[in-house]
Design an enzyme around this catalytic site. Sequence first.
Site, PDB file in Angstrom:
ATOM      1  N   TYR A 104       0.848  -1.197   0.000  1.00  0.00           N
ATOM      2  CA  TYR A 104       0.000   0.000   0.000  1.00  0.00           C
ATOM      3  C   TYR A 104       0.884   1.248   0.000  1.00  0.00           C
ATOM      4  O   TYR A 104       1.972   1.250   0.584  1.00  0.00           O
ATOM      5  CB  TYR A 104      -0.884   0.045   1.248  1.00  0.00           C
ATOM      6  CG  TYR A 104      -1.999  -0.962   1.281  1.00  0.00           C
ATOM      7  CD1 TYR A 104      -3.301  -0.599   0.943  1.00  0.00           C
ATOM      8  CD2 TYR A 104      -1.765  -2.280   1.685  1.00  0.00           C
ATOM      9  CE1 TYR A 104      -4.339  -1.513   0.990  1.00  0.00           C
ATOM     10  CE2 TYR A 104      -2.792  -3.210   1.731  1.00  0.00           C
ATOM     11  CZ  TYR A 104      -4.077  -2.815   1.386  1.00  0.00           C
ATOM     12  OH  TYR A 104      -5.098  -3.732   1.426  1.00  0.00           O
ATOM     13  N   TYR A 143      -0.115 -10.134   0.497  1.00  0.00           N
ATOM     14  CA  TYR A 143       0.969  -9.591   1.322  1.00  0.00           C
ATOM     15  C   TYR A 143       0.922 -10.185   2.725  1.00  0.00           C
ATOM     16  O   TYR A 143      -0.149 -10.605   3.201  1.00  0.00           O
ATOM     17  CB  TYR A 143       0.892  -8.062   1.395  1.00  0.00           C
ATOM     18  CG  TYR A 143      -0.376  -7.517   2.014  1.00  0.00           C
ATOM     19  CD1 TYR A 143      -0.485  -7.332   3.390  1.00  0.00           C
ATOM     20  CD2 TYR A 143      -1.460  -7.190   1.223  1.00  0.00           C
ATOM     21  CE1 TYR A 143      -1.648  -6.843   3.959  1.00  0.00           C
ATOM     22  CE2 TYR A 143      -2.630  -6.697   1.783  1.00  0.00           C
ATOM     23  CZ  TYR A 143      -2.714  -6.525   3.148  1.00  0.00           C
ATOM     24  OH  TYR A 143      -3.883  -6.043   3.704  1.00  0.00           O
ATOM     25  N   ARG A 151      -2.412 -12.193   3.657  1.00  0.00           N
ATOM     26  CA  ARG A 151      -3.725 -11.740   3.200  1.00  0.00           C
ATOM     27  C   ARG A 151      -3.864 -11.992   1.700  1.00  0.00           C
ATOM     28  O   ARG A 151      -2.957 -11.734   0.917  1.00  0.00           O
ATOM     29  CB  ARG A 151      -3.913 -10.255   3.476  1.00  0.00           C
ATOM     30  CG  ARG A 151      -4.025  -9.923   4.957  1.00  0.00           C
ATOM     31  CD  ARG A 151      -5.264  -9.073   5.237  1.00  0.00           C
ATOM     32  NE  ARG A 151      -6.495  -9.734   4.863  1.00  0.00           N
ATOM     33  CZ  ARG A 151      -7.644  -9.090   4.627  1.00  0.00           C
ATOM     34  NH1 ARG A 151      -7.673  -7.774   4.697  1.00  0.00           N
ATOM     35  NH2 ARG A 151      -8.741  -9.741   4.317  1.00  0.00           N
ATOM     36  N   HIS A 154      -7.340  -8.445  -2.266  1.00  0.00           N
ATOM     37  CA  HIS A 154      -8.648  -7.910  -1.879  1.00  0.00           C
ATOM     38  C   HIS A 154      -8.663  -6.406  -2.115  1.00  0.00           C
ATOM     39  O   HIS A 154      -7.610  -5.768  -2.210  1.00  0.00           O
ATOM     40  CB  HIS A 154      -8.960  -8.212  -0.407  1.00  0.00           C
ATOM     41  CG  HIS A 154      -7.999  -7.588   0.550  1.00  0.00           C
ATOM     42  ND1 HIS A 154      -6.756  -8.135   0.812  1.00  0.00           N
ATOM     43  CD2 HIS A 154      -8.062  -6.450   1.297  1.00  0.00           C
ATOM     44  CE1 HIS A 154      -6.111  -7.380   1.686  1.00  0.00           C
ATOM     45  NE2 HIS A 154      -6.868  -6.340   1.984  1.00  0.00           N
ATOM     46  N   HIS A 156     -10.532  -2.867  -0.613  1.00  0.00           N
ATOM     47  CA  HIS A 156     -11.341  -2.252   0.442  1.00  0.00           C
ATOM     48  C   HIS A 156     -12.372  -1.307  -0.175  1.00  0.00           C
ATOM     49  O   HIS A 156     -12.073  -0.580  -1.128  1.00  0.00           O
ATOM     50  CB  HIS A 156     -10.450  -1.451   1.395  1.00  0.00           C
ATOM     51  CG  HIS A 156      -9.491  -2.283   2.179  1.00  0.00           C
ATOM     52  ND1 HIS A 156      -9.763  -2.725   3.458  1.00  0.00           N
ATOM     53  CD2 HIS A 156      -8.252  -2.762   1.874  1.00  0.00           C
ATOM     54  CE1 HIS A 156      -8.738  -3.431   3.903  1.00  0.00           C
ATOM     55  NE2 HIS A 156      -7.812  -3.462   2.963  1.00  0.00           N
TER      56      HIS A 156
END
Length: 220
Positions: A104, A143, A151, A154, A156
């Site tokens: 991110y 990640y 995870r 995905h 958000h």
Amino acid sequence: MTINRRNLLKNGLISTAALLSLPINSLAAEQCLSGQKTPTQPLGPFYPVVDQVDTNADLIQVSGATAIAKGKIVIVEGVVTDQNCLPVQGALVEIWQACESGRYDHPQDTNTAPLDANFQYWGKAVSDSAGKYRFRTIIPGAYPANEDWVRPPHIHFKIARLGYVELITQMYFAGESLNASDLIFKRLKASEQKKVIVDFKKTEQEPHPVGIFNIQIEKI
């Protein structure tokens, strides 16, 4: 007294065919009829905290840049409805996600994977009169959340509109092996998991796979 569509159908006052002809797509109508609201999911630690130059609905190309983001391009679209299966116009739909490497663009992300200067990371769209929204993005990388937990890919979502309960959720990709072991995804019931897993398919109208993620928010 307001009688919602689901109760009308249950009481035999409206047919399924009539419901599906109302101004939302058939998949959105069928999902609404199931009675399952879009489940809430954690906001997570990487909600954007720094304004970026570009926050539109096309995440694969940053404003002013000529190159595009790395990764497999996909289209994410759907319809925002309320608990009565009516389309919600003017809902702000925000998405944020990792880039192809699984990182991110956030000061708290300690992942050492490389950032992608040509990826937008955070986008916004507003639902139209039919409740529709649409994004162009890429499939994010998996990640490590900690030493024992990776995870799955995905995206958000945060959906807000005046007069409605704000919804925060996450969308997952069908066929990802890490879905089944994800500690956040596993908290959902099986029926809820089906609401947040999206299968991406090629269409004649689009050069990139399209995934339909319909969202239900609650009117206050």
